[in-house]
Write a protein that holds these residues in place. Sequence first.
Motif, PDB file in Angstrom:
ATOM      1  N   LYS A 146      -0.602   6.770 -17.655  1.00  0.00           N
ATOM      2  CA  LYS A 146      -0.703   7.764 -16.581  1.00  0.00           C
ATOM      3  C   LYS A 146      -0.203   9.096 -17.107  1.00  0.00           C
ATOM      4  N   ALA A 147      -0.983  10.141 -16.887  1.00  0.00           N
ATOM      5  CA  ALA A 147      -0.605  11.468 -17.369  1.00  0.00           C
ATOM      6  C   ALA A 147       0.477  12.056 -16.478  1.00  0.00           C
ATOM      7  N   LEU A 148       1.574  12.503 -17.103  1.00  0.00           N
ATOM      8  CA  LEU A 148       2.644  13.177 -16.390  1.00  0.00           C
ATOM      9  C   LEU A 148       2.299  14.652 -16.230  1.00  0.00           C
ATOM     10  N   PRO A 149       2.992  15.360 -15.326  1.00  0.00           N
ATOM     11  CA  PRO A 149       2.744  16.805 -15.184  1.00  0.00           C
ATOM     12  C   PRO A 149       2.912  17.565 -16.498  1.00  0.00           C
ATOM     13  N   SER A 150       3.749  17.023 -17.387  1.00  0.00           N
ATOM     14  CA  SER A 150       3.957  17.661 -18.682  1.00  0.00           C
ATOM     15  C   SER A 150       2.788  17.452 -19.640  1.00  0.00           C
ATOM     16  N   GLY A 151       1.877  16.549 -19.264  1.00  0.00           N
ATOM     17  CA  GLY A 151       0.749  16.231 -20.125  1.00  0.00           C
ATOM     18  C   GLY A 151       0.968  14.980 -20.954  1.00  0.00           C
ATOM     19  N   GLU A 152       2.190  14.483 -20.981  1.00  0.00           N
ATOM     20  CA  GLU A 152       2.485  13.253 -21.720  1.00  0.00           C
ATOM     21  C   GLU A 152       1.885  12.051 -20.998  1.00  0.00           C
ATOM     22  N   LEU A 153       1.574  11.015 -21.767  1.00  0.00           N
ATOM     23  CA  LEU A 153       1.062   9.777 -21.200  1.00  0.00           C
ATOM     24  C   LEU A 153       2.179   8.755 -21.139  1.00  0.00           C
ATOM     25  N   GLU A 154       2.333   8.139 -19.988  1.00  0.00           N
ATOM     26  CA  GLU A 154       3.400   7.153 -19.796  1.00  0.00           C
ATOM     27  C   GLU A 154       2.791   5.804 -19.432  1.00  0.00           C
ATOM     28  N   PRO A 155       3.355   4.699 -19.936  1.00  0.00           N
ATOM     29  CA  PRO A 155       2.854   3.376 -19.551  1.00  0.00           C
ATOM     30  C   PRO A 155       2.877   3.211 -18.034  1.00  0.00           C
ATOM     31  N   ALA A 156       1.855   2.559 -17.509  1.00  0.00           N
ATOM     32  CA  ALA A 156       1.749   2.353 -16.065  1.00  0.00           C
ATOM     33  C   ALA A 156       1.138   0.985 -15.792  1.00  0.00           C
ATOM     34  N   ALA A 173      -0.906  11.409  -8.325  1.00  0.00           N
ATOM     35  CA  ALA A 173      -2.276  11.078  -8.727  1.00  0.00           C
ATOM     36  C   ALA A 173      -2.326  10.823 -10.237  1.00  0.00           C
ATOM     37  N   PRO A 174      -3.227   9.917 -10.674  1.00  0.00           N
ATOM     38  CA  PRO A 174      -4.145   9.120  -9.860  1.00  0.00           C
ATOM     39  C   PRO A 174      -3.413   7.972  -9.155  1.00  0.00           C
ATOM     40  N   PHE A 175      -3.854   7.646  -7.950  1.00  0.00           N
ATOM     41  CA  PHE A 175      -3.116   6.717  -7.097  1.00  0.00           C
ATOM     42  C   PHE A 175      -3.544   5.262  -7.266  1.00  0.00           C
ATOM     43  N   THR A 227      -1.623  -0.988 -13.127  1.00  0.00           N
ATOM     44  CA  THR A 227      -2.679  -0.728 -12.157  1.00  0.00           C
ATOM     45  C   THR A 227      -2.412  -1.469 -10.845  1.00  0.00           C
ATOM     46  N   ARG A 228      -3.083  -0.991  -9.802  1.00  0.00           N
ATOM     47  CA  ARG A 228      -2.967  -1.637  -8.491  1.00  0.00           C
ATOM     48  C   ARG A 228      -3.349  -3.118  -8.582  1.00  0.00           C
ATOM     49  N   ARG A 229      -4.416  -3.407  -9.330  1.00  0.00           N
ATOM     50  CA  ARG A 229      -4.890  -4.791  -9.446  1.00  0.00           C
ATOM     51  C   ARG A 229      -3.828  -5.697 -10.066  1.00  0.00           C
ATOM     52  N   GLU A 263       0.824  -1.210   0.000  1.00  0.00           N
ATOM     53  CA  GLU A 263       0.000   0.000   0.000  1.00  0.00           C
ATOM     54  C   GLU A 263       0.859   1.261   0.000  1.00  0.00           C
ATOM     55  N   ALA A 264       2.038   1.178   0.624  1.00  0.00           N
ATOM     56  CA  ALA A 264       2.933   2.335   0.681  1.00  0.00           C
ATOM     57  C   ALA A 264       3.415   2.752  -0.703  1.00  0.00           C
ATOM     58  N   LEU A 265       3.441   1.804  -1.637  1.00  0.00           N
ATOM     59  CA  LEU A 265       3.840   2.150  -3.006  1.00  0.00           C
ATOM     60  C   LEU A 265       2.927   3.215  -3.600  1.00  0.00           C
ATOM     61  N   PHE A 266       1.652   3.149  -3.240  1.00  0.00           N
ATOM     62  CA  PHE A 266       0.661   4.047  -3.834  1.00  0.00           C
ATOM     63  C   PHE A 266       0.430   5.322  -3.013  1.00  0.00           C
ATOM     64  N   SER A 267       0.882   5.309  -1.758  1.00  0.00           N
ATOM     65  CA  SER A 267       0.663   6.472  -0.897  1.00  0.00           C
ATOM     66  C   SER A 267       1.943   7.237  -0.592  1.00  0.00           C
ATOM     67  N   ALA A 268       3.089   6.714  -1.025  1.00  0.00           N
ATOM     68  CA  ALA A 268       4.362   7.370  -0.741  1.00  0.00           C
ATOM     69  C   ALA A 268       4.476   8.690  -1.507  1.00  0.00           C
ATOM     70  N   PRO A 269       5.308   9.617  -1.016  1.00  0.00           N
ATOM     71  CA  PRO A 269       5.510  10.889  -1.723  1.00  0.00           C
ATOM     72  C   PRO A 269       6.029  10.711  -3.155  1.00  0.00           C
TER      73      PRO A 269
END
Length: 201
Positions: A158-168, A106-108, A170-172, A96-102
């Motif tokens: 997943k959208a980066l702050p730059s607006g680019e989409l990067e492969p990600a 988002a999205p988490f 999911t939690r599942r 769970e810490a993987l998704f809540s760490a600094p």
Amino acid sequence: MSDTAPLTVLERHVSYFDTDGDGQITMAQTFRGLRGIGVGPVIAALLTLLINLFLSYLTHGKPSLSVSVRDIARGKHPYDTGTFNERGERDEQAFEALFSAPTAQAPFDRLTRNEIRARIVKRGDPKKPFGELGSVLSNWFSGREIQLLLCVASDCKKALPSGELEPAITRRTLRRFYTGHLLFLLARRHRIAETRARLAH
């Protein structure tokens, strides 16, 4: 496998490669297993060499070319997420810490390769059980593991702050990785895709 004790989640994870169930993973089995989840032949050959040389020594405690499934917890190396504990079981709090760490943004409900790596690097290797060189090699090897995971298991963007989409991932899907079921699922999907491709021709 002759030992009838239940597999830990880490043992279940690597048992994907142990196709004959004898508790030992040969280089040929590692190569076939990697090919079975869609890794190309050249990359699979290089990874097989790295994986078996690295993990065979750690799991057997001496030079060997096969990896011991029952001793795979000994192959745990620094620079990991901490989600597999010292016994090879899943640590839900670390997951769970993987998704809540600094290091996560988002999205988490999903993580990119860089987010996972940032968490791993932050954890670091404070005890350095393998010395300075071992620490450097573990960090490098960890990077390749995460790169491979995202290559074969990325299931969203997943959208980066730059607006680019990067492969990600999911939690599942990442949870399936840490319960030891993901490689079997990826292999099944790869077989289905290959069958459909053959039928299409």
